[in-house]
Design an enzyme around this catalytic site. Structure first.
Site, PDB file in Angstrom:
ATOM      1  N   ASP A 172       0.793  -1.229   0.000  1.00 24.56           N
ATOM      2  CA  ASP A 172       0.000   0.000   0.000  1.00 24.56           C
ATOM      3  C   ASP A 172       0.827   1.282   0.000  1.00 24.56           C
ATOM      4  O   ASP A 172       0.274   2.383  -0.101  1.00 24.56           O
ATOM      5  CB  ASP A 172      -0.974   0.014   1.182  1.00 24.56           C
ATOM      6  CG  ASP A 172      -0.278  -0.253   2.520  1.00 24.56           C
ATOM      7  OD1 ASP A 172       0.874   0.176   2.693  1.00 24.56           O
ATOM      8  OD2 ASP A 172      -0.904  -0.899   3.391  1.00 24.56           O
ATOM      9  N   HIS A 189       7.001  -7.216  -1.033  1.00 26.46           N
ATOM     10  CA  HIS A 189       6.001  -7.585  -2.039  1.00 26.46           C
ATOM     11  C   HIS A 189       5.655  -6.438  -2.972  1.00 26.46           C
ATOM     12  O   HIS A 189       4.677  -6.489  -3.696  1.00 26.46           O
ATOM     13  CB  HIS A 189       4.748  -8.123  -1.345  1.00 26.46           C
ATOM     14  CG  HIS A 189       4.997  -9.385  -0.590  1.00 26.46           C
ATOM     15  ND1 HIS A 189       4.199  -9.811   0.454  1.00 26.46           N
ATOM     16  CD2 HIS A 189       5.981 -10.312  -0.719  1.00 26.46           C
ATOM     17  CE1 HIS A 189       4.677 -10.947   0.938  1.00 26.46           C
ATOM     18  NE2 HIS A 189       5.756 -11.268   0.239  1.00 26.46           N
ATOM     19  N   CYS A 200      16.621  -0.437 -18.272  1.00 22.70           N
ATOM     20  CA  CYS A 200      17.654   0.549 -17.934  1.00 22.70           C
ATOM     21  C   CYS A 200      18.608  -0.030 -16.890  1.00 22.70           C
ATOM     22  O   CYS A 200      18.229  -0.880 -16.081  1.00 22.70           O
ATOM     23  CB  CYS A 200      17.006   1.817 -17.372  1.00 22.70           C
ATOM     24  SG  CYS A 200      16.191   2.853 -18.611  1.00 22.70           S
ATOM     25  N   SER A 271       1.201  -9.099  11.375  1.00 18.73           N
ATOM     26  CA  SER A 271       1.463 -10.080  10.320  1.00 18.73           C
ATOM     27  C   SER A 271       1.118 -11.477  10.810  1.00 18.73           C
ATOM     28  O   SER A 271       1.471 -11.848  11.935  1.00 18.73           O
ATOM     29  CB  SER A 271       2.935 -10.041   9.894  1.00 18.73           C
ATOM     30  OG  SER A 271       3.222 -11.113   9.013  1.00 18.73           O
ATOM     31  N   LEU A 300      -3.635 -10.480  16.928  1.00 19.09           N
ATOM     32  CA  LEU A 300      -4.811 -11.003  17.626  1.00 19.09           C
ATOM     33  C   LEU A 300      -4.976 -12.495  17.420  1.00 19.09           C
ATOM     34  O   LEU A 300      -5.653 -13.162  18.196  1.00 19.09           O
ATOM     35  CB  LEU A 300      -6.072 -10.274  17.142  1.00 19.09           C
ATOM     36  CG  LEU A 300      -6.171  -8.791  17.500  1.00 19.09           C
ATOM     37  CD1 LEU A 300      -7.353  -8.154  16.780  1.00 19.09           C
ATOM     38  CD2 LEU A 300      -6.319  -8.610  19.001  1.00 19.09           C
ATOM     39  N   GLN A 301      -4.368 -13.036  16.373  1.00 16.11           N
ATOM     40  CA  GLN A 301      -4.529 -14.445  16.050  1.00 16.11           C
ATOM     41  C   GLN A 301      -3.220 -15.214  16.237  1.00 16.11           C
ATOM     42  O   GLN A 301      -2.153 -14.620  16.410  1.00 16.11           O
ATOM     43  CB  GLN A 301      -5.014 -14.597  14.598  1.00 16.11           C
ATOM     44  CG  GLN A 301      -6.404 -14.032  14.350  1.00 16.11           C
ATOM     45  CD  GLN A 301      -6.794 -14.143  12.884  1.00 16.11           C
ATOM     46  OE1 GLN A 301      -6.083 -13.683  12.004  1.00 16.11           O
ATOM     47  NE2 GLN A 301      -7.932 -14.743  12.630  1.00 16.11           N
TER      48      GLN A 301
END
Length: 403
Positions: A172, A189, A200, A271, A300-301
């Site tokens: 982003d 990424h 070039c 992440s 959180l996970q």
């Protein structure tokens, strides 16, 4: 004689195939019977159902294993929140580690951009989660997003010499727009605002004020615009699932690998680490466990690196960073569009390229005057197409060789 032998061989193959079909059908019926019986409490099972379970113990064990795997997977997808006291205690530990560390590296994922209304991937409302449930998603024009509080905190920590390098999975461009210098940033990424000419030497970068990925997708990276120096077609910098990023910038793998080698603390923010875990150079796994960087995870996970972490904080990134800034006594200036580096880095389109895209263009604040010099840039609503939400079917269509 040959004809007779050939006919016999065909009949044998047909018989074998028929036997396999019958066997599979028999197994399906057994699984169905056993599954139906297992759903009932033991006291409510009939004698016939009890006999089925006794007869097919292997099937019972297999169904129990499957049920256990589903339960484990569900637990890994659940979001957990630390209570207020525990959160404060953990953040104090993190602050102490940052103060004592010589080299701190931050790894960031989609979770730091959710406050900018950019969905994550594996959360309850994430892109992959929604697609797995058969729901459709729209690819929004993410040019409207602005750096979050966490982005600005990371920039402030670098300014205070408390963060040495940032490794991001996000495309982003918000780290760049927060004011973080590109030399301390690895966008593994890619960046949706950057297109490059690989013909070039060295590779020439063009920073734009719009998402350049409108026409690109997996293995198709041409943006439809040409290099103003050599005339070759420009390409985006996005690394999709199934691809291997080889561009020096903005991926900056060399910077990421070197930072990991020297780090004594790694902070993972937002992440899932399901992709980053596959890059051994980021984790110093070739070093003895006692000499590896101390790992702190904010998510959180569940993540696959939880067992290796010194500390796991279950909270939203902005909440953790607010407490951390208080502990470190760092003032964090809010994002200011007039100071967004993208305006000074951006390369204007040539007149003939004015209609080469339909994406919304980021505009400076009213009255702001911005100069955009190409050479300096090198050195220093729902839409279709683009990079966001791509790659979901990577596991459903068979593995593709990386490019």
């Amino acid at each position: 004689m040959e004809a007779s032998r050939g006919l016999s061989s065909r009949l044998e193959r047909k018989a074998l195939e028929k036997a396999k079909i019958v066997q599979r059908e028999r197994e399906r019926k057994i699984f169905k019977l056993v599954g139906k019986a297992l759903k009932k409490p033991e006291a409510e099972r009939s004698e016939e159902e009890a006999a089925v379970l006794q007869l097919h113990r292997d099937t019972v064990e297999e169904l129990c294993r499957r049920q256990l795997r589903r339960a484990v997977l569900k637990r890994k997808q659940d979001e957990i929140f630390d209570d207020s006291d525990e959160l404060n205690y953990k953040v104090r530990q993190l602050a102490q580690a940052v103060k004592q560390a010589k080299t701190v590296v931050v790894y960031t994922g989609a979770g730091i951009s959710t406050a900018a209304s950019i969905p994550d991937y594996r959360g309850p409302n994430g892109v992959w989660t929604q697609l797995q449930k058969g729901r459709t998603i729209n690819s929004s024009d993410l040019s409207k997003a602005e750096p979050t509080y966490t982005h600005m905190c990371i920039r402030a920590m670098h300014k205070e010499k408390l963060v040495n390098h940032v490794v991001s999975q996000n495309c982003d461009g918000l780290h760049l727009r927060s004011g973080l210098p590109t030399k301390v940033l690895s966008e593994l990424h890619g960046n949706m605002f950057i297109e490059v000419c690989t013909s070039c030497t060295p590779v020439r970068e063009y920073v734009r004020l719009f998402d350049v990925t409108e026409r690109t997708s997996l293995h198709r990276h041409g943006t439809g615009r040409d290099c103003s120096h050599c005339g070759s077609e420009l390409r985006d910098t996005i690394v999709h699932f199934g691809e291997r990023g080889t561009l020096e910038q903005p991926l900056n793998w060399e910077g990421a690998a070197q930072a990991a080698k020297t780090a004594d603390v790694i902070i993972c923010l937002g992440s899932s680490l399901k992709v980053l875990k596959k890059y051994p150079c980021l984790w110093s796994m070739n070093r003895p466990a006692t000499k590896r960087p101390q790992l702190y995870i904010v998510n959180l996970q569940w993540t696959p690196k939880d067992d290796l972490a010194v500390l796991k904080i279950h909270a939203k990134c902005d909440d953790v960073m607010k407490l951390l800034m208080e502990e470190l006594n760092i003032h964090v200036p809010p994002y200011n569009r007039t100071e967004d580096p993208i305006f000074s880095l951006a390369t204007p389109l040539n007149p003939e390229e004015a209609k080469s895209h339909s994406r919304e263009v980021i505009t400076p604040s009213v009255g702001e005057i911005v100069s955009a010099n190409t050479e300096d840039a090198i050195e220093t609503s729902s839409v279709q197409g683009g990079w966001f939400g791509r790659g979901y079917r990577k596991g459903r269509t068979g593995k593709k060789k990386p490019v």
